[in-house]
Design an enzyme around this catalytic site. Sequence first.
Site, short mmCIF file in Angstrom:
data_model
loop_
_atom_site.label_atom_id
_atom_site.label_comp_id
_atom_site.label_asym_id
_atom_site.label_seq_id
_atom_site.Cartn_x
_atom_site.Cartn_y
_atom_site.Cartn_z
N PHE A 110 57.71 16.98 27.73
CA PHE A 110 56.39 16.37 27.69
C PHE A 110 56.51 14.90 28.14
O PHE A 110 57.37 14.17 27.66
CB PHE A 110 55.86 16.46 26.25
CG PHE A 110 54.47 15.93 26.07
CD1 PHE A 110 53.37 16.60 26.60
CD2 PHE A 110 54.26 14.76 25.35
CE1 PHE A 110 52.09 16.10 26.43
CE2 PHE A 110 52.97 14.26 25.18
CZ PHE A 110 51.89 14.93 25.71
N ASN A 210 54.23 12.78 17.13
CA ASN A 210 53.17 13.10 18.08
C ASN A 210 53.28 14.61 18.25
O ASN A 210 53.93 15.09 19.17
CB ASN A 210 53.39 12.38 19.41
CG ASN A 210 52.39 12.84 20.46
OD1 ASN A 210 51.39 13.50 20.14
ND2 ASN A 210 52.66 12.52 21.72
N PRO A 211 52.66 15.36 17.33
CA PRO A 211 52.83 16.81 17.36
C PRO A 211 51.95 17.43 18.44
O PRO A 211 51.07 16.75 18.97
CB PRO A 211 52.33 17.22 15.96
CG PRO A 211 51.27 16.22 15.65
CD PRO A 211 51.72 14.92 16.29
N1 GLN Z 1 47.14 13.71 24.61
C1 GLN Z 1 47.93 14.77 25.11
C2 GLN Z 1 47.36 15.31 26.39
O1 GLN Z 1 46.48 16.14 26.42
C3 GLN Z 1 48.18 15.84 24.09
C4 GLN Z 1 49.30 15.38 23.30
C5 GLN Z 1 49.73 16.31 22.22
O2 GLN Z 1 49.33 17.45 22.06
N2 GLN Z 1 50.60 15.77 21.46
O3 GLN Z 1 47.79 14.94 27.43
#
Ligand code: GLN
Length: 306
Positions: A110, A210-211
């Site tokens: 991620f 940050n799950p």
């Molecule tokens: N904000 C993120 C996104 O949609 C989602 C992050 C998350 O699930 N931790 O790009």
Amino acid sequence: MSDATPGPATQPEATQQQDWTVRMVLDWTIAHLKQHGSESPRLDAEILLAHARGCQRIQLYTNYDTPLEPEQRAKMRELVKRRATLEPVAYLVGFREFFGLDFEVGPGVFIPRPDTETLVVTLLEVAKEMTSPETLRVLDVCTGTGCIPISVAANCPRAIVTAVELDENVVKMAQRNAEKNNVASRVRILQGNLFEPLSPDAQFEFIASNPPYVTDEEMDELQPDVRFHEPHLALRGGRDGLDIVRRLLAEAPSRLARGGVMLMEIAGEQAETVRQLYAETGQFEAADIAKDLGGRSRVVWARKKQ
Ligand code: GLN
């Protein structure tokens, strides 16, 4: 020659390969990426071309009429081909800046978002006010690249950080990121599911996460860059997006030391529900909400009751 890259089909008749200048490649790439659905074609083109040439972005403009070397052109061709499928730019160049530090990224991990800097800032501010103990034990769950624990360690010399990540390859990347940012001696990365790899008596002054918090419904609406290229493991949070948040809140209180603080990143519309979930555990003081740079609620945090 692929039709997705600068090549004979798009070149003026008499132009040789080596005549493709920075300016021409930029112009061509911007138009091409726009056509393929990029929302930031100019920025993408600049970052990719700087990467292919091994230069800073600013140097593109000071070398506008310089022709590309054949290898640079070949490299650019590959990058543009991948970006045209909306693969994230960060994967193509292999790194992303977060909190002023450089993080290795790549397919399968991620990508750090600026939103998450809100969590780091909040943690650092609360840490500054915590006068004891001298050493602050910090846990980050679902760590990914390690952007949270590494930024905390780099900015808080009192912090000793443990980070947990499920994906083995991502664990290795987070480890490399800790080394690259010179905090490996104070950041330990463990492989496993949530609190599972911790020793039974491990306790912390801070637990951060940050799950994954994207709802099942929103998963289908994510931008293609995210939806088709980033790991769903890091995004999908179940029907209301809060499956992992609930599991974290169930276990965190027993892992927090006296006066310990729990912080979680969430989506703005989840903030009140998450505040309520903290309250329902009966173990936290009233939760606070921190907003991101866009003014949206982004972090819910609370201190464990003494
Ligand atoms: N904000 C993120 C996104 O949609 C989602 C992050 C998350 O699930 N931790 O790009």
